[in-house]
Design a protein around this motif. Structure first.
Motif, PDB file in Angstrom:
ATOM      1  N   ASP A 228      -6.748  -3.722   5.901  1.00  0.00           N
ATOM      2  CA  ASP A 228      -6.051  -2.436   5.867  1.00  0.00           C
ATOM      3  C   ASP A 228      -4.658  -2.580   6.473  1.00  0.00           C
ATOM      4  N   VAL A 230      -2.643  -0.344   7.385  1.00  0.00           N
ATOM      5  CA  VAL A 230      -2.457   0.613   8.484  1.00  0.00           C
ATOM      6  C   VAL A 230      -2.922  -0.024   9.790  1.00  0.00           C
ATOM      7  N   ARG A 355       0.359   2.450   0.962  1.00  0.00           N
ATOM      8  CA  ARG A 355      -0.370   3.670   0.624  1.00  0.00           C
ATOM      9  C   ARG A 355      -1.134   4.143   1.847  1.00  0.00           C
ATOM     10  N   ARG A 356      -1.405   5.454   1.916  1.00  0.00           N
ATOM     11  CA  ARG A 356      -2.109   6.035   3.056  1.00  0.00           C
ATOM     12  C   ARG A 356      -3.352   6.798   2.591  1.00  0.00           C
ATOM     13  N   ASP A 358      -5.950   7.290   4.139  1.00  0.00           N
ATOM     14  CA  ASP A 358      -6.490   8.083   5.243  1.00  0.00           C
ATOM     15  C   ASP A 358      -5.856   9.464   5.321  1.00  0.00           C
ATOM     16  N   ASP A 364       2.010   8.538   0.949  1.00  0.00           N
ATOM     17  CA  ASP A 364       2.284   7.141   0.631  1.00  0.00           C
ATOM     18  C   ASP A 364       3.772   6.842   0.782  1.00  0.00           C
ATOM     19  N   GLN A 367       6.663   4.073   6.022  1.00  0.00           N
ATOM     20  CA  GLN A 367       6.016   4.502   7.263  1.00  0.00           C
ATOM     21  C   GLN A 367       6.811   3.958   8.445  1.00  0.00           C
ATOM     22  N   PRO A 387       4.115   8.471   8.324  1.00  0.00           N
ATOM     23  CA  PRO A 387       4.790   8.651   7.031  1.00  0.00           C
ATOM     24  C   PRO A 387       6.149   9.333   7.186  1.00  0.00           C
TER      25      PRO A 387
END
Length: 728
Positions: A228, A230, A355-356, A358, A364, A367, A387
């Protein structure tokens, strides 16, 4: 490159196997080209997840017989492995699982080429690969070797996918960037060598993950989460600073730097990463925001996450999340250190692309990730990923730290004038914070203005409800202000301040307006010229006292003691506009100011009849004289060819400079520092140094020159010159 096979100590291995593996060809040149990983490592095969790569297995005297012998690959990561049965097929199976296949055309009597594909959501890591040759009764096992798996921004299904080739070229493959610093009135820039193609940089980035607290606590869980971006970005962000882990950089913003390197002297991430890696993860001294951000950008690009360095001019540090920052001034215009919150003249962070899931597809894209240790997020010193669209739309509940970052670009500055413990004047500035937000343009050294991307033209009210609310938002103490000794009332706590001017308008005093502007771009050796514009919009004449004050300040801190001040009684007629010119001659600031120093100038106008006060403030940086750098044959050179660089400085000051020293250095171009010195450098005289440069690796390098003299030891001029190194 061909590699000799190594037999594992497998209890199932027998000598009865009909076929033995002799050599393995990792097909590194071809794999590295097809996976866009050329130059990242001389030690490892480096490939990207979700994209097939191939290895060629070469057997001994007896060829492999596919009718009676099966090939099974085994991929190990930590304590977890997965078996991959090699198939004859023209199609790939489940993209969420490992797969391996052989094309019939790739079979030869003594060798076979196996195409291997990882799941698109594989962990970023160094993997171990084994081969098992199995019959119905026997199994012989071999350690094939290792390979590195990175994120894949070229693959649509990868969360870090970027659609345009010019974007991946700029934000993944490019090994240099431009840093923007200073103030909005006088923006300076310098190239930075990210150095992802320097030997050992990839290995240092992988080591960074291996020594993270998450990995040391539970390596298998950490490996599982590394798929991930993130999670990766938060882990890496925390590991760039060393505040609560074995991270790379130690920050320092004041005092002596003799036991390390002054932050302004760095120009390459590779130097920092090498020092950290070879010292067994001891923190490198010292970094400030642009150094932290540049190193994080390098690590992100190496691991396959598109990234860029971004500068916010006038970035607010709002610890209590109120979206406002208070500044305090005396009635004579001296700025005070009363608030824990502050406004940095510039602050540098990183944007990474992903992409997000969550948060939802609306979040997206770019970030914000900020590795400079300021405050803790969920208990660790990191910030983001947040974001950019959430910042623009003020969705303050979006993961992660959106409120803190929103304040950095959009807080209000409330300037209070205090006298004897009373607030006697107040202005609100809604424009200064986040005044400009810059990054390097794609394919150009010019800045790209991102201000509108962060800040909506129409200010929207903060929204705190989104699809997900962080379990633990940024934890900070609500701090009103600090106890501080001030010139207008002795030791005082700002919570004791009383409003002594109730009813006065913000920024106005009964029809009186004031503004402060700096003429031109101030530079060392020239006078600083300012203009105070005073407008009396009332129908009666006024008598006011003008107080003007100048202080040196750190880009991220409060001003020091005043070095210049003046005051004057002024009569202004009804409806009159007065322009009051003020000059600070060189002789009155040269003992206090160095090149690139920042100055806070404030004017307080006090109505002598009503005792009401109004303030205007401006901050600007002083430019240094330029150092000239020229390279014979131009700024593009060939690998390992010798070239001459000519570096020179002309004394533009009206006086002789004593103890002049010109220093030249450059990672990947020069070994050590090269200096020229003169006891006396007369006005108009030149000091120069000629050096021979030889590039040891391809990519972009930075040649740095500094000039100093003993008249004012703090005055240092710097220049950076970009050099492109080609292989042929």
């Amino acid at each position: 490159m061909d590699c000799v096979q190594q037999k594992t100590h497998d209890p199932y291995a027998t000598v009865e196997s009909r076929c033995q593996l002799k050599l393995v060809n990792y097909e590194a040149p071809e794999n590295h080209i097809s996976h866009e990983t050329e130059g990242l490592s001389r030690k490892h095969l480096v490939v990207r997840r979700g994209e097939p790569f191939k290895i060629t297995l070469m057997f001994g005297d007896r060829p492999w017989n596919p009718h009676i012998e099966s090939l099974v690959l085994e991929v190990w990561l930590g304590d977890v492995s997965e078996n991959i049965r090699v198939q004859f097929s023209d199609e790939w199976s489940d993209p969420l699982r490992w797969s391996a296949k052989i094309y019939r055309s790739d079979m030869h009597p003594q060798s076979v080429t196996v195409h291997i594909c990882s799941p698109v959501l594989s962990a970023v890591a160094l993997y171990k690969l084994l081969l098992h040759i199995e019959t119905r009764r026997t199994r012989r096992s071999y350690l094939v070797g290792t390979f590195v798996l990175l994120c894949n921004p070229w693959l649509k299904d990868d969360p870090v996918y970027m659609p345009l080739g010019v974007q991946t070229q700029e934000y993944i493959k490019s090994d240099y960037g431009m840093l923007y610093m200073g103030t909005p009135l006088n923006i300076s820039s310098q190239p930075w060598s990210f150095g992802q193609y320097e030997p050992g940089v990839l290995e240092a980035c992988l080591q960074l993950l291996q020594v993270s607290p998450q990995h040391l606590r539970d390596k298998n869980e950490d490996y599982a989460l590394r798929a991930d971006p993130v999670y990766l970005s938060r882990t890496l962000c925390a590991m760039v600073n060393c505040n609560d882990d074995l991270g790379i950089l130690m920050g320092k913003w004041q005092g002596s730097y003799k036991d390390g390197v002054k932050p302004t002297e760095w120009s390459s991430s590779a130097d920092i990463l090498h020092q950290w890696f070879t010292s067994s993860c001891k923190p490198v001294r010292y970094g400030q925001c642009w150094v932290f951000a540049s190193v994080l950008c390098t690590v992100m690009r190496v691991l396959g996450i598109p990234s860029r360095v971004v500068t916010v001019f006038n970035a607010a540090h709002d610890g209590d999340g109120s979206l406002s920052v208070e500044e305090y001034y005396t009635s004579t215009g001296e700025k005070l250190n009363l608030s824990k919150d502050s406004v940095w003249n510039f602050h540098v962070w990183v944007e990474c692309w992903m992409r997000r899931p969550d948060l939802g597809s609306g979040f997206d894209g770019w970030q914000v990730v900020d590795p400079t240790p300021q405050e803790k997020s969920a208990g660790i010193y990191c910030c983001g990923p947040c974001p950019v669209v959430a910042i623009q739309q003020r969705y303050l509940g979006a993961f992660y730290d959106t409120g803190f970052i929103s304040a950095s670009v959009d807080a209000d500055i409330i300037r209070l004038i205090v006298n004897d413990g009373l607030v006697v004047g107040r202005t609100v500035d809604t424009e200064a914070v986040g005044q400009l937000i810059y990054t390097k343009s794609i394919g150009s050294d010019r800045p790209e203005n991102l201000t509108a991307v962060y800040k909506s033209k129409k200010r929207v009210q903060p929204t705190r409800a989104v699809r997900c609310t962080p379990r633990s938002e940024r934890q900070t103490d609500t701090v009103m202000m600090n106890m501080c000794s001030v010139a207008v009332g002795g030791p005082m706590q700002s919570s004791q301040l009383q409003d002594g001017a109730a009813g006065f308008p913000e920024g106005l005093s009964q029809g009186l307006e004031v503004s402060l502007n700096i003429d031109g771009v101030p530079s060392v050796g020239n006078s600083i010229v300012m203009c105070v514009t005073l407008t009396n919009q009332s129908s009666s004449p006024r008598v006011v006292m003008e107080h003007l004050n100048a202080q040196v300040k750190e880009f991220n801190g409060s001003p020091q003691e005043s070095f210049w001040k003046t005051h004057k009684k002024i009569h202004i007629k009804a409806g009159e506009v007065l322009k009051l010119k003020h000059t600070i001659p060189t002789s009155e600031y040269e003992a206090y100011l160095a090149g690139d120093d920042i100055v806070n100038v404030a004017v307080v106008i006090k109505d002598l009849k009503t005792n009401e006060s109004i303030l205007a403030a401006q901050e600007f940086n002083i430019s240094s004289p330029q150092i000239a750098i020229e390279i014979d044959g131009g700024d593009t050179i060939k690998l390992k060819d010798e070239h001459t660089a000519q570096v020179s400085f002309i004394n533009t000051f009206p006086k002789t400079l004593n103890g002049a020293v010109l220093t030249v250095e450059g990672s990947g171009l020069l070994k050590g520092k090269h200096q020229a010195s003169l006891v006396f450098l007369k006005p108009g005289e030149k000091i120069e140094k000629q050096v021979s440069i030889v590039a040891s690796s391809p990519g972009t390098k930075v040649l740095m020159a500094t000039f100093s003299h003993s008249n004012s030891p703090g005055v240092v001029s710097r220049n950076f010159h970009r050099v492109s190194v080609m292989t042929d």
